[in-house]
Design a protein around this motif. Sequence first.
Motif, PDB file in Angstrom:
ATOM      1  N   LEU A   1     -45.828  89.117 -31.876  1.00 50.65           N
ATOM      2  CA  LEU A   1     -45.136  88.040 -31.155  1.00 50.65           C
ATOM      3  C   LEU A   1     -45.366  86.699 -31.832  1.00 50.65           C
ATOM      4  CD1 LEU A   1     -45.757  88.866 -27.368  1.00 50.65           C
ATOM      5  CD2 LEU A   1     -43.549  88.801 -28.539  1.00 50.65           C
ATOM      6  N   ILE A   2     -46.602  86.439 -32.200  1.00 49.17           N
ATOM      7  CA  ILE A   2     -46.922  85.168 -32.869  1.00 49.17           C
ATOM      8  C   ILE A   2     -46.214  85.076 -34.217  1.00 49.17           C
ATOM      9  CG2 ILE A   2     -48.793  83.832 -33.926  1.00 49.17           C
ATOM     10  CD1 ILE A   2     -50.633  84.944 -31.704  1.00 49.17           C
ATOM     11  N   ALA A   3     -46.204  86.202 -34.950  1.00 53.46           N
ATOM     12  CA  ALA A   3     -45.568  86.206 -36.267  1.00 53.46           C
ATOM     13  C   ALA A   3     -44.061  86.015 -36.186  1.00 53.46           C
ATOM     14  CB  ALA A   3     -45.887  87.521 -36.989  1.00 53.46           C
ATOM     15  N   LEU A   4     -43.470  86.361 -35.055  1.00 55.76           N
ATOM     16  CA  LEU A   4     -42.026  86.194 -34.876  1.00 55.76           C
ATOM     17  C   LEU A   4     -41.648  84.786 -34.418  1.00 55.76           C
ATOM     18  CD1 LEU A   4     -41.093  89.596 -33.203  1.00 55.76           C
ATOM     19  CD2 LEU A   4     -40.269  88.786 -35.416  1.00 55.76           C
ATOM     20  N   LEU A   5     -42.631  83.965 -34.085  1.00 51.60           N
ATOM     21  CA  LEU A   5     -42.345  82.613 -33.604  1.00 51.60           C
ATOM     22  C   LEU A   5     -41.589  81.756 -34.625  1.00 51.60           C
ATOM     23  CD1 LEU A   5     -45.553  81.658 -31.574  1.00 51.60           C
ATOM     24  CD2 LEU A   5     -43.283  82.250 -30.709  1.00 51.60           C
ATOM     25  N   PRO A   6     -41.949  81.781 -35.931  1.00 59.75           N
ATOM     26  CA  PRO A   6     -41.168  80.964 -36.886  1.00 59.75           C
ATOM     27  C   PRO A   6     -39.683  81.326 -36.916  1.00 59.75           C
ATOM     28  CG  PRO A   6     -43.236  81.644 -37.875  1.00 59.75           C
ATOM     29  CD  PRO A   6     -43.114  82.388 -36.589  1.00 59.75           C
ATOM     30  N   ALA A   7     -39.375  82.627 -36.949  1.00 66.95           N
ATOM     31  CA  ALA A   7     -37.967  83.056 -36.958  1.00 66.95           C
ATOM     32  C   ALA A   7     -37.286  82.691 -35.649  1.00 66.95           C
ATOM     33  CB  ALA A   7     -37.878  84.559 -37.203  1.00 66.95           C
ATOM     34  N   SER A   8     -38.015  82.814 -34.532  1.00 66.86           N
ATOM     35  CA  SER A   8     -37.446  82.473 -33.220  1.00 66.86           C
ATOM     36  C   SER A   8     -37.175  80.974 -33.127  1.00 66.86           C
ATOM     37  CB  SER A   8     -38.410  82.899 -32.112  1.00 66.86           C
ATOM     38  OG  SER A   8     -38.709  84.266 -32.187  1.00 66.86           O
ATOM     39  N   ALA A   9     -38.150  80.180 -33.562  1.00 63.88           N
ATOM     40  CA  ALA A   9     -37.992  78.722 -33.498  1.00 63.88           C
ATOM     41  C   ALA A   9     -36.844  78.258 -34.377  1.00 63.88           C
ATOM     42  CB  ALA A   9     -39.297  78.042 -33.928  1.00 63.88           C
ATOM     43  N   PHE A  10     -36.722  78.846 -35.570  1.00 58.91           N
ATOM     44  CA  PHE A  10     -35.616  78.465 -36.444  1.00 58.91           C
ATOM     45  C   PHE A  10     -34.280  78.890 -35.842  1.00 58.91           C
ATOM     46  CE2 PHE A  10     -32.562  78.847 -39.856  1.00 58.91           C
ATOM     47  CZ  PHE A  10     -32.766  77.666 -40.551  1.00 58.91           C
ATOM     48  N   GLY A  11     -34.265  80.065 -35.189  1.00 58.42           N
ATOM     49  CA  GLY A  11     -33.035  80.518 -34.543  1.00 58.42           C
ATOM     50  C   GLY A  11     -32.568  79.557 -33.466  1.00 58.42           C
ATOM     51  N   VAL A  12     -33.521  79.039 -32.676  1.00 62.47           N
ATOM     52  CA  VAL A  12     -33.172  78.056 -31.641  1.00 62.47           C
ATOM     53  C   VAL A  12     -32.699  76.760 -32.279  1.00 62.47           C
ATOM     54  CG1 VAL A  12     -34.075  76.679 -29.727  1.00 62.47           C
ATOM     55  CG2 VAL A  12     -34.750  79.081 -29.968  1.00 62.47           C
ATOM     56  N   TYR A  13     -33.374  76.336 -33.340  1.00 62.63           N
ATOM     57  CA  TYR A  13     -32.965  75.123 -34.068  1.00 62.63           C
ATOM     58  C   TYR A  13     -31.569  75.299 -34.671  1.00 62.63           C
ATOM     59  CZ  TYR A  13     -32.570  72.007 -38.110  1.00 62.63           C
ATOM     60  OH  TYR A  13     -32.112  71.116 -39.045  1.00 62.63           O
ATOM     61  N   ASN A  14     -31.316  76.474 -35.205  1.00 60.92           N
ATOM     62  CA  ASN A  14     -30.078  76.745 -35.920  1.00 60.92           C
ATOM     63  C   ASN A  14     -28.879  76.904 -34.986  1.00 60.92           C
ATOM     64  OD1 ASN A  14     -29.038  76.972 -38.548  1.00 60.92           O
ATOM     65  ND2 ASN A  14     -29.048  79.200 -38.481  1.00 60.92           N
ATOM     66  N   PHE A  15     -29.109  77.577 -33.845  1.00 62.98           N
ATOM     67  CA  PHE A  15     -27.994  77.949 -32.969  1.00 62.98           C
ATOM     68  C   PHE A  15     -28.005  77.254 -31.614  1.00 62.98           C
ATOM     69  CE2 PHE A  15     -28.669  81.652 -35.811  1.00 62.98           C
ATOM     70  CZ  PHE A  15     -27.438  81.634 -36.450  1.00 62.98           C
ATOM     71  N   GLY A  16     -29.057  76.506 -31.308  1.00 59.05           N
ATOM     72  CA  GLY A  16     -29.056  75.704 -30.099  1.00 59.05           C
ATOM     73  C   GLY A  16     -29.686  76.374 -28.887  1.00 59.05           C
ATOM     74  N   LEU A  17     -29.530  75.733 -27.751  1.00 60.88           N
ATOM     75  CA  LEU A  17     -30.148  76.157 -26.503  1.00 60.88           C
ATOM     76  C   LEU A  17     -29.716  77.552 -26.074  1.00 60.88           C
ATOM     77  CD1 LEU A  17     -31.963  75.367 -24.110  1.00 60.88           C
ATOM     78  CD2 LEU A  17     -29.939  74.353 -23.021  1.00 60.88           C
ATOM     79  N   LYS A  18     -28.489  77.948 -26.396  1.00 59.86           N
ATOM     80  CA  LYS A  18     -28.005  79.278 -26.008  1.00 59.86           C
ATOM     81  C   LYS A  18     -28.890  80.366 -26.616  1.00 59.86           C
ATOM     82  CE  LYS A  18     -25.158  82.365 -24.327  1.00 59.86           C
ATOM     83  NZ  LYS A  18     -23.801  82.523 -24.883  1.00 59.86           N
ATOM     84  N   ALA A  19     -29.367  80.144 -27.819  1.00 60.60           N
ATOM     85  CA  ALA A  19     -30.250  81.115 -28.466  1.00 60.60           C
ATOM     86  C   ALA A  19     -31.547  81.266 -27.680  1.00 60.60           C
ATOM     87  CB  ALA A  19     -30.544  80.694 -29.900  1.00 60.60           C
ATOM     88  N   LEU A  20     -32.090  80.153 -27.205  1.00 62.50           N
ATOM     89  CA  LEU A  20     -33.317  80.196 -26.405  1.00 62.50           C
ATOM     90  C   LEU A  20     -33.096  80.961 -25.100  1.00 62.50           C
ATOM     91  CD1 LEU A  20     -36.252  79.349 -25.944  1.00 62.50           C
ATOM     92  CD2 LEU A  20     -35.395  77.188 -24.991  1.00 62.50           C
ATOM     93  N   LEU A  21     -31.955  80.748 -24.459  1.00 63.99           N
ATOM     94  CA  LEU A  21     -31.648  81.451 -23.217  1.00 63.99           C
ATOM     95  C   LEU A  21     -31.528  82.960 -23.448  1.00 63.99           C
ATOM     96  CD1 LEU A  21     -29.015  79.020 -21.632  1.00 63.99           C
ATOM     97  CD2 LEU A  21     -31.399  79.350 -20.941  1.00 63.99           C
ATOM     98  N   ILE A  22     -30.946  83.338 -24.573  1.00 65.33           N
ATOM     99  CA  ILE A  22     -30.824  84.755 -24.897  1.00 65.33           C
ATOM    100  C   ILE A  22     -32.204  85.369 -25.116  1.00 65.33           C
ATOM    101  CG2 ILE A  22     -30.031  86.380 -26.668  1.00 65.33           C
ATOM    102  CD1 ILE A  22     -27.561  84.572 -27.013  1.00 65.33           C
ATOM    103  N   ILE A  23     -33.069  84.652 -25.819  1.00 63.74           N
ATOM    104  CA  ILE A  23     -34.430  85.144 -26.058  1.00 63.74           C
ATOM    105  C   ILE A  23     -35.183  85.331 -24.742  1.00 63.74           C
ATOM    106  CG2 ILE A  23     -36.686  84.515 -27.014  1.00 63.74           C
ATOM    107  CD1 ILE A  23     -35.175  83.174 -29.341  1.00 63.74           C
TER     108      ILE A  23
END
Length: 310
Positions: free
Chosen positions: A27-49
């Motif tokens: 989970l911790i190792a996936l945080l960089p990819a997750s954070a970049f995904g939210v930065y790249n695609f916006g709030l909708k990406a965070l809601l999907i996660i």
Amino acid sequence: MSDLRNVSSSPHIRAKFTSSNIMLMVLIALLPASAFGVYNFGLKALLIIITSMATCVLTEYFYEYFMKKPITIGDYSAAVTGLLLALNLPSSVPLWIPVIGGIFAILVVKQVFGGLGQNFMNPALGARCFLLISFTGRMTNFTYDTVTGATPLAVLKSGESVNTWKMFLGTIQGTIGETSVVAIMIGAILLLAIGVINVTIPAYYILSFAVFIIMFGGKGFDIDFVLAHLCGGGLMLGAWFMATDYATSPITQKGRIVYGIILGILTGLFRLFGGSAEGVSYAIIFSNLLVPLIERVTLPTAFGKEKKKA
């Protein structure tokens, strides 16, 4: 009597990590990819996660509660499945897509077969393939910077050129967590450094895929073409975070090599000769099904036993 030794059942050597430790590190190792995904695609990406992770955790909890089984959500495996599923979804999908996918991943792929360690394929990728078959249009609708368009792999498959540097950084169309090679590798290096994953499967996967692209891609040793394929789609996310799944990958060293090579060949076949520009998800779940056979063939002879003669 003082020389008597205590005799106990195996295992006699135990790993320093528990299942919950391993899943928490993933989970911790996936945080960089997750954070970049939210930065790249916006709030909708965070809601999907959030939706995907909550669905997987709650599905596992309620299934085990009503089936009167021990509650295992504390091992973080359901949370990892939910996060990986979300990272394999486009940011444009409606929120009911990760809900359906999360329920399918936990109930059908994981719990029906006995829970953690008993699943026959990666739950997140099993759910993604189920969603791709069931809702193809929504699962292949990629939006970046409010513009809907084809992924770089689709552009590459049509014969046009792509910007490999943007693919490496991740400022492109794609699923939430697959676009940035930089973010994925930060997490992968962390898992390698602490010993959670082994380099064998990803290395042979990536190498065999690159060789396949060089041999059958029609461009020869075109470094830009090869790098574009390596940086595009879910190859890096799949190689480092899903192909290395303990439950669905071989335990033998030779088996890991064979497994990695099969992954590379299948991914190349699907990408170059299949109807879709991508092929990582199908390559991994098909290879998951071959793991029992791979282990049977590559299992070393027990010490003190002679190999059977043909």
